[in-house]
Design an enzyme around this catalytic site. Structure first.
Site, mmCIF file in Angstrom:
data_model
loop_
_atom_site.group_PDB
_atom_site.id
_atom_site.type_symbol
_atom_site.label_atom_id
_atom_site.label_comp_id
_atom_site.label_asym_id
_atom_site.label_seq_id
_atom_site.Cartn_x
_atom_site.Cartn_y
_atom_site.Cartn_z
ATOM 1 N N GLY A 1 48.780 38.469 26.461
ATOM 2 C CA GLY A 1 49.525 39.694 26.195
ATOM 3 C C GLY A 1 48.759 40.888 26.727
ATOM 4 O O GLY A 1 48.001 40.766 27.692
ATOM 5 N N CYS A 2 48.926 42.004 26.100
ATOM 6 C CA CYS A 2 48.278 43.235 26.555
ATOM 7 C C CYS A 2 46.773 43.052 26.640
ATOM 8 O O CYS A 2 46.130 42.645 25.673
ATOM 9 C CB CYS A 2 48.601 44.370 25.589
ATOM 10 S SG CYS A 2 47.787 45.909 26.017
ATOM 11 N N PHE A 3 46.208 43.354 27.794
ATOM 12 C CA PHE A 3 44.765 43.145 27.966
ATOM 13 C C PHE A 3 43.925 44.061 27.093
ATOM 14 O O PHE A 3 42.767 43.760 26.821
ATOM 15 C CB PHE A 3 44.325 43.196 29.419
ATOM 16 C CG PHE A 3 44.810 44.344 30.270
ATOM 17 C CD1 PHE A 3 45.012 45.613 29.771
ATOM 18 C CD2 PHE A 3 45.060 44.123 31.610
ATOM 19 C CE1 PHE A 3 45.445 46.649 30.577
ATOM 20 C CE2 PHE A 3 45.492 45.156 32.432
ATOM 21 C CZ PHE A 3 45.685 46.420 31.905
ATOM 22 N N TRP A 4 44.457 45.176 26.637
ATOM 23 C CA TRP A 4 43.704 46.046 25.721
ATOM 24 C C TRP A 4 43.218 45.253 24.508
ATOM 25 O O TRP A 4 42.118 45.458 24.017
ATOM 26 C CB TRP A 4 44.555 47.181 25.204
ATOM 27 C CG TRP A 4 45.000 48.202 26.194
ATOM 28 C CD1 TRP A 4 44.557 48.393 27.468
ATOM 29 C CD2 TRP A 4 45.975 49.211 25.954
ATOM 30 N NE1 TRP A 4 45.205 49.451 28.036
ATOM 31 C CE2 TRP A 4 46.086 49.971 27.125
ATOM 32 C CE3 TRP A 4 46.773 49.532 24.859
ATOM 33 C CZ2 TRP A 4 46.959 51.047 27.239
ATOM 34 C CZ3 TRP A 4 47.640 50.601 24.978
ATOM 35 C CH2 TRP A 4 47.726 51.353 26.151
#
Length: 175
Positions: free
Chosen positions: A12-15
């Site tokens: 999912g979101c790499f953050w």
């Protein structure tokens, strides 16, 4: 360090994929970026358009004498919903799909065994659908995406909760 290894994970979101690994012994560096697509040096805007074939991912450089690939996989699983192939949490589409990108045959075998263990554990009623794919060129994301959880901690925390990730992890992966 001569013995450094690479691991590439998409969840999912790499953050949200940096912080869980960042302070562990043996982690040398973590870079947010894009991989698996057909455009060289893509931008965030290009990747999120869904037209490049890339997936948001993190590249982890680690010292295998201090942390094993199997340990990295154990941490990886606990950051994701491995039963959702269509993205992760609020982030939908192929650029957010969960993938373990293996660097070599050893990583492939360890990843496949880890996936089998999770499937056989009975932790989830649904199939474990996280893909295991050969690593492709990895392109670092723009600077403002690197270490986002540190640079924009309030926004990161709101996003982690608002996306549903924090609640899922708390409900399914604690203990």
């Amino acid at each position: 360090m001569a013995n450094e290894k690479r691991a590439i994970f998409a969840g999912g979101c790499f953050w949200c994929m940096v912080q869980p690994f960042d302070t562990l012994p043996g982690i040398v560096s973590i870079t947010s970026g894009y991989t698996g697509g057909n455009v060289e040096n893509p931008t965030y805007r290009q990747v999120t358009s869904g037209k490049t074939g890339h997936t948001e991912a993190v590249e982890i450089i680690y010292d295998p004498e201090n942390i094993s690939y199997k340990e990295l996989l154990d941490i990886y699983w606990r950051q994701t919903d491995p039963t959702d192939a269509g993205g992760q949490f609020a982030d939908r589409g192929d650029s957010y799909r969960p993938v373990i990108f293996y660097i070599d045959e050893h990583q492939k075998q360890v990843a496949e065994e880890s996936k089998r263990e999770l499937q056989n554990s009975g932790k989830f009623d649904e199939a474990i659908v996280t893909q295991i794919e050969k690593a492709q060129p990895f392109y670092p994301a723009e600077d403002y995406h690197q270490d986002f959880y540190k640079k924009n901690s309030a926004h990161y925390k709101r996003y982690s909760v608002g996306s549903g990730r924090a609640g899922f992890i708390s409900e399914n992966w604690q203990n």
